[in-house]
Design a protein around this motif. Structure first.
Motif, PDB file in Angstrom:
ATOM      1  N   HIS A 157       0.844  -1.195   0.000  1.00 39.14           N
ATOM      2  CA  HIS A 157       0.000   0.000   0.000  1.00 39.14           C
ATOM      3  C   HIS A 157       0.880   1.246   0.000  1.00 39.14           C
ATOM      4  N   PRO A 158       0.582   2.212  -0.879  1.00 34.31           N
ATOM      5  CA  PRO A 158       1.454   3.386  -0.971  1.00 34.31           C
ATOM      6  C   PRO A 158       1.287   4.386   0.158  1.00 34.31           C
ATOM      7  N   ALA A 159       0.167   4.328   0.868  1.00 32.81           N
ATOM      8  CA  ALA A 159      -0.070   5.316   1.930  1.00 32.81           C
ATOM      9  C   ALA A 159       0.783   5.000   3.155  1.00 32.81           C
ATOM     10  N   LYS A 160       0.760   5.933   4.102  1.00 31.59           N
ATOM     11  CA  LYS A 160       1.555   5.796   5.316  1.00 31.59           C
ATOM     12  C   LYS A 160       0.861   4.868   6.302  1.00 31.59           C
ATOM     13  N   LEU A 161       1.655   3.975   6.905  1.00 33.51           N
ATOM     14  CA  LEU A 161       1.118   3.055   7.915  1.00 33.51           C
ATOM     15  C   LEU A 161       0.973   3.800   9.240  1.00 33.51           C
ATOM     16  N   VAL A 162      -0.226   3.788   9.792  1.00 34.28           N
ATOM     17  CA  VAL A 162      -0.482   4.523  11.033  1.00 34.28           C
ATOM     18  C   VAL A 162      -0.860   3.617  12.201  1.00 34.28           C
ATOM     19  N   GLY A 163      -1.132   2.342  11.942  1.00 39.52           N
ATOM     20  CA  GLY A 163      -1.498   1.449  13.044  1.00 39.52           C
ATOM     21  C   GLY A 163      -1.335  -0.011  12.680  1.00 39.52           C
ATOM     22  N   MET A 164      -1.065  -0.832  13.711  1.00 40.00           N
ATOM     23  CA  MET A 164      -0.920  -2.282  13.501  1.00 40.00           C
ATOM     24  C   MET A 164      -1.454  -3.004  14.738  1.00 40.00           C
ATOM     25  N   ARG A 165      -2.260  -4.010  14.513  1.00 39.69           N
ATOM     26  CA  ARG A 165      -2.784  -4.831  15.609  1.00 39.69           C
ATOM     27  C   ARG A 165      -2.566  -6.306  15.282  1.00 39.69           C
ATOM     28  N   TRP A 166      -2.379  -7.109  16.341  1.00 41.03           N
ATOM     29  CA  TRP A 166      -2.144  -8.545  16.180  1.00 41.03           C
ATOM     30  C   TRP A 166      -3.216  -9.324  16.928  1.00 41.03           C
ATOM     31  N   PHE A 167      -3.577 -10.457  16.355  1.00 43.32           N
ATOM     32  CA  PHE A 167      -4.592 -11.333  16.941  1.00 43.32           C
ATOM     33  C   PHE A 167      -4.054 -12.767  16.991  1.00 43.32           C
ATOM     34  N   HIS A 168      -4.420 -13.488  18.037  1.00 47.44           N
ATOM     35  CA  HIS A 168      -4.066 -14.912  18.154  1.00 47.44           C
ATOM     36  C   HIS A 168      -5.325 -15.689  18.501  1.00 47.44           C
ATOM     37  N   ASN A 169      -5.656 -16.649  17.647  1.00 51.75           N
ATOM     38  CA  ASN A 169      -6.894 -17.428  17.815  1.00 51.75           C
ATOM     39  C   ASN A 169      -8.115 -16.520  17.904  1.00 51.75           C
ATOM     40  N   GLY A 170      -8.084 -15.416  17.148  1.00 50.87           N
ATOM     41  CA  GLY A 170      -9.212 -14.510  17.103  1.00 50.87           C
ATOM     42  C   GLY A 170      -9.262 -13.482  18.210  1.00 50.87           C
ATOM     43  N   SER A 171      -8.332 -13.554  19.183  1.00 50.45           N
ATOM     44  CA  SER A 171      -8.329 -12.611  20.308  1.00 50.45           C
ATOM     45  C   SER A 171      -7.201 -11.597  20.134  1.00 50.45           C
ATOM     46  N   LEU A 172      -7.487 -10.350  20.500  1.00 46.51           N
ATOM     47  CA  LEU A 172      -6.494  -9.285  20.398  1.00 46.51           C
ATOM     48  C   LEU A 172      -5.346  -9.560  21.364  1.00 46.51           C
ATOM     49  N   VAL A 173      -4.116  -9.439  20.877  1.00 46.46           N
ATOM     50  CA  VAL A 173      -2.928  -9.684  21.690  1.00 46.46           C
ATOM     51  C   VAL A 173      -2.469  -8.361  22.284  1.00 46.46           C
ATOM     52  N   PRO A 174      -2.456  -8.227  23.613  1.00 46.20           N
ATOM     53  CA  PRO A 174      -1.962  -6.973  24.220  1.00 46.20           C
ATOM     54  C   PRO A 174      -0.447  -6.880  24.068  1.00 46.20           C
ATOM     55  N   VAL A 175       0.028  -5.716  23.743  1.00 46.64           N
ATOM     56  CA  VAL A 175       1.473  -5.521  23.584  1.00 46.64           C
ATOM     57  C   VAL A 175       2.061  -5.261  24.967  1.00 46.64           C
ATOM     58  N   SER A 176       2.333  -6.367  25.667  1.00 45.10           N
ATOM     59  CA  SER A 176       2.899  -6.295  27.018  1.00 45.10           C
ATOM     60  C   SER A 176       3.430  -7.674  27.374  1.00 45.10           C
ATOM     61  N   GLY A 177       4.241  -7.714  28.437  1.00 42.35           N
ATOM     62  CA  GLY A 177       4.791  -8.995  28.875  1.00 42.35           C
ATOM     63  C   GLY A 177       5.718  -9.585  27.828  1.00 42.35           C
ATOM     64  N   ARG A 178       5.377 -10.786  27.369  1.00 43.54           N
ATOM     65  CA  ARG A 178       6.203 -11.461  26.371  1.00 43.54           C
ATOM     66  C   ARG A 178       6.045 -10.872  24.968  1.00 43.54           C
ATOM     67  N   PHE A 179       5.018 -10.064  24.756  1.00 40.78           N
ATOM     68  CA  PHE A 179       4.721  -9.527  23.428  1.00 40.78           C
ATOM     69  C   PHE A 179       5.056  -8.037  23.402  1.00 40.78           C
ATOM     70  N   ARG A 180       5.964  -7.663  22.502  1.00 43.43           N
ATOM     71  CA  ARG A 180       6.394  -6.278  22.402  1.00 43.43           C
ATOM     72  C   ARG A 180       6.378  -5.835  20.942  1.00 43.43           C
ATOM     73  N   SER A 181       6.055  -4.540  20.735  1.00 42.00           N
ATOM     74  CA  SER A 181       6.101  -3.963  19.400  1.00 42.00           C
ATOM     75  C   SER A 181       7.505  -3.437  19.167  1.00 42.00           C
ATOM     76  N   ARG A 182       8.100  -3.864  18.060  1.00 39.49           N
ATOM     77  CA  ARG A 182       9.498  -3.516  17.796  1.00 39.49           C
ATOM     78  C   ARG A 182       9.667  -3.206  16.313  1.00 39.49           C
TER      79      ARG A 182
END
Length: 505
Positions: free
Chosen positions: A170-195
Motif C-alpha cells: 500500500h502506498p499510503a503511510k502506515l499509522v497502526g498495527m494490531r495482532w490477533f491470536h486465535n481470534g483474540s487481540l494480543v496486548p502488547v505487554s509482557g512477552r509480546f512487544r512492538s518492535r
C-alpha cells in the motif's frame, strides 16, 4: 536457532474486499490484497438489480477480456485472459494455466478472475471488459501484495525468541498495527512487544502455535488484514505431567514432542532422563531420534523409592528444551500385619506419594469369594456386586468371607481417573480352591467305605477273641480228661494209657 532446510508451515488467508457493483459503462477501482503463493479472486459481478434486468441477454453470446496494466495504471495494458463469443479461451503465456474464469457463472453475472498460485509479478492494476447482448460492463481493481515473515526463518523451537513482520505494498503511510491470536487481540505487554513495526515474542511456547492475524491501518483509513499459521516445535501434553503408578507395577514416563523432527528430515535429536535423588543427579536413560518424536522412559518395576521428579532434556541442533515429570507411587497398607482372622476389624489405607492436593480416592471390590458348604471357593475376577467406599481409608468392622478377594483403590482428579492399586484380602481358616473335579465325591465315598469296612473287621476280630476266652476252663485242675475203660477195650486202653491221663503243667 535457524533450521533453514525446514520449511515453516505458513498459510495466509486474505481479507478480500467484495466488489461493489457499478452501472454499465462506469468504472470504479478497488483494491484486493493477497500473498505470494495463495489463491486470489479478482471480483467482477453484476448487482442483483442489474442481473434481474439483464438475465435474458446473459443467455446470448458473452465476451470477457481481462487486462493488466502492471504496477501503474498508466502503463500499456496487456491481455491476461479472454473468452470470445465462440467460447474460445485465450491466456497470456505468463498466466497459463494459473488464470481462469468460471464460465458456468456467466449466467449468474459472475465474471471474476481466479489466479492460483499468485506470483509477485502479478501485482498491478487489472481491468475487465464484459460484453453481453448490447450491454457493456467494466471492472477495475488494484492487486496488492501482503508479506508476512518470521525471523528466524525455518522451524521454530520452543523458548527461542522470534519476530513477526507484516507488510503490504500500500502506498499510503502506515499509522497502526494490531495482532490477533486465535481470534483474540494480543496486548502488547509482557512477552509480546512492538518492535520497529514487528511483533516480538520472547520465550515462545507451544501454546503460541496456531492462527495469528495482523491488521494494518493506513493514513487513507484503508485496512489490510492477513492471517497465518505459526508452528512451534516443543512438548505435547500438559506442562508438568504427573504419572500415577501402583507399587510393583510397570509404568512409562512421557516425553513426547508435538511433531516428529525426523519426518521433516531433522536428525541428531537426542534426549536424556535424569532424577535428583539424595542430592545426586542420576542419569536414567539416553535415547536418540525417538520414534514419532517420543522419548518415553520405561520403568519395569516401580517401588516407593522411585517416586519423585524426573527431567527429560531434548537437544535439537544446539537448543535444549526440558520437561519435568513427577512419578507418584500408590500403596495400600493394612492395619493388621500378617494373616487376618475372620470377625476382626481391618483398615486398608491407600497412600500416595507427591499428592497435588486435589485428588480424591475411591475403593471398590473387583472380585469376591462365594461360600459353598464348609469350604470356600474364589475365582479370580469372578462377577461380584460392586461395593464402593469413598476416601483413602476403608474400614471393614467385621471381616467375613464375602470380603475375601481383590480390592482396588483408585485416585481421581478433575481430569478423571488418574491411577489405581490393588490389594488381595485373605482370611485365615478359609479354604481357597479352584473348581472341584467331578470325581471328588466318589473318592470321598470310597474312602468312607474303606474306613467303615476296617471298623467292622476290627469289631469282628474283637468279638472272636472274646468268645475264645469265655470257652476256656476257669480252673487248671479240671484241664485233665479221664477216659473210663470198658471190657472190650482193655487192650487198647493199655496202649493209650499215656493218653488217658494228662498231668498238670
Amino acid at each position: 536457532m535457524t533450521l533453514a532446510f525446514m520449511p515453516l508451515s505458513l498459510t495466509l488467508t486474505l481479507l478480500v474486499t467484495n466488489a461493489s457493483s457499478t452501472s454499465p459503462g462506469a468504472a470504479k477501482e478497488q483494491r484486493v490484497w493477497a500473498k505470494v503463493g495463495d489463491l486470489v479472486v479478482l471480483p467482477c459481478q453484476l448487482s442483483p438489480q442489474e442481473l434481474q434486468s439483464s438475465w435474458k441477454q446473459l443467455y446470448e453470446k458473452t465476451v470477457v477480456r481481462w487486462e493488466r496494466h502492471g504496477e501503474s495504471s498508466h502503463k500499456e495494458p496487456h491481455m491476461v485472459l479472454e473468452v470470445e463469443y465462440s467460447g474460445l479461451l485465450k491466456r497470456a503465456r505468463s498466466m497459463t494455466p494459473r488464470a481462469s474464469v468460471r464460465k458456468t457463472g456467466f449466467r449468474q453475472g459472475d465474471f471474476s478472475l481466479w489466479i492460483e498460485p499468485l506470483l509477485r509479478d502479478d501485482a498491478g492494476h487489472y481491468e475487465a471488459l464484459v460484453r453481453y447482448g448490447k450491454q457493456t460492463r467494466r471492472c477495475q481493481l488494484e492487486l496488492g501484495m501482503v508479506t508476512v515473515t518470521v525471523n528466524p526463518p525455518g522451524l521454530l523451537v520452543e523458548t527461542e525468541p522470534l519476530l513477526l513482520h507484516c507488510n503490504s505494498s500500500h502506498p499510503a503511510k502506515l499509522v497502526g498495527m494490531r495482532w490477533f491470536h486465535n481470534g483474540s487481540l494480543v496486548p502488547v505487554s509482557g512477552r509480546f512487544r512492538s518492535r520497529h513495526g514487528a511483533l516480538s515474542i520472547s520465550r515462545p511456547t507451544v501454546r503460541d502455535s496456531g492462527p495469528w492475524g495482523c491488521e494494518l491501518t493506513y493514513s487513507d483509513d484503508e485496512k489490510v488484514s492477513a492471517t497465518f499459521n505459526l508452528q512451534i516445535l516443543g512438548f505435547a501434553g500438559p506442562a508438568s505431567p504427573v504419572v500415577y503408578a501402583a507399587v510393583g507395577s510397570a509404568t512409562n514416563l512421557p516425553c513426547l514432542l508435538n511433531r516428529d523432527p525426523s519426518a521433516s528430515g531433522i536428525l541428531g535429536v537426542s534426549a536424556h532422563w535424569s532424577r535428583l535423588a539424595g542430592g545426586d543427579l542420576e542419569i536414567r536413560g539416553i535415547s536418540k531420534n525417538g520414534s514419532n518424536g517420543s522419548f518415553t522412559l520405561h520403568l519395569p518395576v516401580v517401588w516407593p523409592g522411585d517416586a519423585g521428579q524426573y527431567c527429560c532434556a531434548v537437544s535439537i541442533h544446539g537448543t535444549t528444551i526440558t520437561r519435568d515429570v513427577t512419578l507418584a507411587v500408590m500403596t495400600v497398607t493394612p492395619s493388621i500385619k500378617g494373616p487376618v482372622a475372620e470377625g476382626s476389624r481391618l483398615l486398608l489405607i491407600c497412600s500416595l506419594t507427591h499428592p497435588r492436593g486435589h485428588e480424591h480416592f475411591q475403593w471398590r471390590q473387583l472380585s469376591s469369594g462365594l461360600s459353598n458348604g464348609s469350604s470356600f471357593e474364589a475365582t479370580p475376577r469372578s462377577p461380584v456386586v460392586q461395593r464402593y467406599y469413598l476416601g483413602s481409608t476403608m474400614e471393614l468392622t467385621r471381616v467375613s468371607q464375602k470380603d475375601i478377594g481383590t480390592w482396588e483403590c483408585s485416585v481421581h482428579g478433575s481430569e478423571g481417573r488418574l491411577g489405581a492399586v490393588e490389594y488381595e484380602l485373605y482370611i485365615t481358616g478359609a479354604q481357597l480352591s479352584g473348581p472341584r473335579p467331578i470325581l471328588d465325591g466318589q473318592i470321598s465315598f470310597g474312602l468312607i467305605l474303606v474306613l467303615f469296612l476296617l471298623l467292622v473287621a476290627s469289631i469282628l476280630a474283637f468279638l472272636v477273641l472274646r468268645n475264645r476266652r469265655i470257652l476256656s476252663p476257669a480252673f487248671p485242675a479240671l484241664d485233665r480228661v479221664v477216659t473210663t475203660p470198658t471190657p472190650g477195650n482193655a487192650g487198647k486202653e493199655e496202649g493209650q494209657e499215656g493218653k488217658s491221663l494228662q498231668t498238670e503243667c
